[in-house]
Design an enzyme around this catalytic site. Structure first.
Site, PDB file in Angstrom:
ATOM      1  N   TYR A 105       1.386  -1.037  -0.220  1.00 32.42           N
ATOM      2  CA  TYR A 105       0.012  -0.029  -0.376  1.00 32.42           C
ATOM      3  C   TYR A 105       0.650   0.840  -0.012  1.00 32.42           C
ATOM      4  O   TYR A 105       0.708   2.150  -0.859  1.00 32.42           O
ATOM      5  CB  TYR A 105      -1.122  -0.076   1.346  1.00 32.42           C
ATOM      6  N   ASP A 117      -9.852   8.937   7.091  1.00 32.33           N
ATOM      7  CA  ASP A 117      -8.687   9.839   6.794  1.00 32.33           C
ATOM      8  C   ASP A 117      -8.103  11.332   7.060  1.00 32.33           C
ATOM      9  O   ASP A 117      -9.333  11.361   5.634  1.00 32.33           O
ATOM     10  CB  ASP A 117      -7.761   9.559   5.404  1.00 32.33           C
TER      11      ASP A 117
END
Length: 127
Positions: free
Chosen positions: A14, A38
């Site tokens: 990732y 986020d």
């Protein structure tokens, strides 16, 4: 249950894909019904379409780069955490954000939840 080695591999991948700004490959890591928060405390995004918009607006519009800064920590219950830094342009100035992402994985090794732990305290404006 997903193995700890799979969690570690997917989380390291990732960060590499964020660094490459390979949005399509990042999205392949996610389950279609995943959520992204986020930073933590913001409204969670639900589903691959919302997550796709998030990455395309964030990574697709900048010269962001990312670097892993420590080891992945895993659990035997399908979760992991990874520390890394993201370099971005924020309000026209180069910055670095120090982040810890916590992810949950399903049995197929897909991310079902990603939470990014960072705040203004973790954002440094570079000269």
């Amino acid at each position: 249950m997903v193995s700890t080695s799979t969690i570690r591999e997917k989380m390291e991948l990732y960060v590499q894909l964020v660094n490459q700004r390979d949005i399509d490959a990042i999205l392949e890591l996610y389950d279609d019904n995943a959520t992204v928060e986020d930073p933590v405390g913001s409204e969670p995004l639900a589903g691959i379409e919302a997550i796709s918009r998030f990455y395309r607006e964030g990574l697709g519009q900048s010269e962001a780069s990312a670097e892993q800064t420590g080891e992945v920590r895993t659990t035997t219950s399908g979760e992991g955490a990874i520390p890394f830094q993201v370099k971005v342009t924020f309000e026209g100035r180069p910055c670095v954000i120090t982040v810890i992402d916590v992810m949950q994985f399903n049995d197929a090794g897909k991310i079902t939840s990603m939470k990014a732990y960072w705040s203004q305290d973790n954002l440094e404006v570079l000269a």
